[in-house]
Design a protein around this motif. Structure first.
Motif, mmCIF file in Angstrom:
data_model
loop_
_atom_site.group_PDB
_atom_site.id
_atom_site.type_symbol
_atom_site.label_atom_id
_atom_site.label_comp_id
_atom_site.label_asym_id
_atom_site.label_seq_id
_atom_site.Cartn_x
_atom_site.Cartn_y
_atom_site.Cartn_z
ATOM 1 N N ASP A 1 35.019 35.230 44.379
ATOM 2 C CA ASP A 1 34.000 35.728 43.452
ATOM 3 C C ASP A 1 34.496 36.964 42.707
ATOM 4 O OD1 ASP A 1 32.326 33.711 44.259
ATOM 5 O OD2 ASP A 1 31.161 34.952 45.645
ATOM 6 N N HIS A 2 35.208 37.828 43.415
ATOM 7 C CA HIS A 2 35.770 39.024 42.777
ATOM 8 C C HIS A 2 36.795 38.648 41.709
ATOM 9 C CE1 HIS A 2 37.479 43.026 42.294
ATOM 10 N NE2 HIS A 2 38.667 42.551 42.616
ATOM 11 N N LEU A 3 37.669 37.698 42.028
ATOM 12 C CA LEU A 3 38.690 37.273 41.064
ATOM 13 C C LEU A 3 38.062 36.581 39.855
ATOM 14 C CD1 LEU A 3 41.434 35.937 43.512
ATOM 15 C CD2 LEU A 3 41.432 38.098 42.249
ATOM 16 N N VAL A 4 36.985 35.836 40.090
ATOM 17 C CA VAL A 4 36.288 35.179 38.979
ATOM 18 C C VAL A 4 35.717 36.215 38.025
ATOM 19 C CG1 VAL A 4 34.250 33.811 38.370
ATOM 20 C CG2 VAL A 4 35.778 33.029 40.179
ATOM 21 N N ARG A 5 35.120 37.271 38.581
ATOM 22 C CA ARG A 5 34.555 38.323 37.721
ATOM 23 C C ARG A 5 35.636 39.006 36.900
ATOM 24 N NH1 ARG A 5 31.290 39.185 42.371
ATOM 25 N NH2 ARG A 5 32.701 40.818 43.100
ATOM 26 N N LYS A 6 36.834 39.188 37.502
ATOM 27 C CA LYS A 6 37.919 39.802 36.767
ATOM 28 C C LYS A 6 38.484 38.865 35.698
ATOM 29 C CE LYS A 6 40.940 42.440 38.544
ATOM 30 N NZ LYS A 6 42.075 43.011 39.311
ATOM 31 N N ALA A 7 38.468 37.552 35.997
ATOM 32 C CA ALA A 7 39.060 36.582 35.068
ATOM 33 C C ALA A 7 38.127 36.241 33.918
ATOM 34 C CB ALA A 7 39.441 35.307 35.824
ATOM 35 N N ASP A 8 36.824 36.424 34.133
ATOM 36 C CA ASP A 8 35.856 36.036 33.104
ATOM 37 C C ASP A 8 35.788 37.126 32.033
ATOM 38 O OD1 ASP A 8 33.893 34.896 31.637
ATOM 39 O OD2 ASP A 8 32.341 34.922 33.197
ATOM 40 N N HIS A 9 36.352 36.815 30.879
ATOM 41 C CA HIS A 9 36.412 37.790 29.791
ATOM 42 C C HIS A 9 35.304 37.605 28.772
ATOM 43 C CE1 HIS A 9 38.595 34.245 28.327
ATOM 44 N NE2 HIS A 9 38.177 34.598 27.130
ATOM 45 N N LYS A 10 34.415 36.612 29.035
ATOM 46 C CA LYS A 10 33.386 36.319 28.042
ATOM 47 C C LYS A 10 32.277 37.369 28.118
ATOM 48 C CE LYS A 10 34.420 31.380 28.313
ATOM 49 N NZ LYS A 10 33.926 30.050 28.660
#
Length: 217
Positions: free
Chosen positions: A208-217
């Motif tokens: 979940d942490h990595l997803v938040r970092k990867a989501d640039h939208k």
């Protein structure tokens, strides 16, 4: 609880992490490109090859449809050929990886489906090659979805590794069966389940942490 049992629990935990880590890494290295191929070879896509797409789709669907416990038994000769044995943690990695690759591929394909077609069309209008579209548009835009898919895969592999332990695969599943179930020791069973739950929570939180970092939208 004796120190010997504590050592067994620690070893089983490390064995499970080893199985999940190696199989997850190999599945990601092979499953992500397969998912991209499934997407770009569709009709009206950048490398449309309907026949290739159908063949890859059938192979992927077959891999996903076989129950893991059956897959483990069915590929025992192949597992022996690869690692020299059909029991233990190294042997369990083979079916774990084979089960995870098509799973990752479909999740990656699903993440790519979320990309607006207009982005691909814009890249094509500017003269981008298929390789450039894949590396500069598709993968960056689908990054958060791909990370989510890989997180789901790792969590699934944790449960699969426990099943592998039931048939000699080692790890926490083997510990729970041999020292908990067979010896009627509910404490060992409880500890085994608790460690698996902590693993799942830990990997899910990291994902979940990595997803938040990867989501640039």
């Amino acid at each position: 609880m004796s120190s010997a049992m504590l050592n067994l629990i620690l070893k089983a935990t490390l064995d499970t992490l080893y199985m999940v880590g190696v199989s997850g890494l190999v599945a990601a290295l092979l499953g992500v490109p397969l998912g991209v191929l499934l997407y770009i070879t569709r009709p009206r896509q950048i490398l449309a090859k309907p026949l290739t797409n159908q063949v890859l789709g059938v192979i992927t669907n077959i891999g996903r449809s076989v129950p893991f416990i059956i897959l483990m038994v069915a590929i025992i000769p192949f597992t022996r050929m690869i690692v020299g044995t059909s029991i233990g943690t190294n042997a369990a990695i083979v079916p774990l990886t084979i089960a995870a690759i098509p799973f990752v591929a479909r999740l990656v394909e699903g993440a790519l489906n979320e990309i607006p077609p207009g982005l691909i069309e814009a890249a094509q209008s500017m003269g981008a090659t298929p390789y450039q579209i894949i590396t500069k548009v598709l993968l960056p835009e689908a990054k958060s979805g791909i990370v989510t898919g890989l997180t789901i895969t790792v969590v699934t592999l944790i449960s699969y590794s426990a099943m592998a332990g039931a048939v000699g695969g080692g790890g926490l599943g083997d510990l729970g069966i041999r020292y908990g179930y067979n010896r009627f020791d509910p404490l060992i069973m409880l500890i085994t389940v608790a460690i698996l739950v902590v693993m799942v929570q830990g990997f899910q939180s990291l994902g979940d942490h990595l997803v938040r970092k990867a989501d640039h939208k």
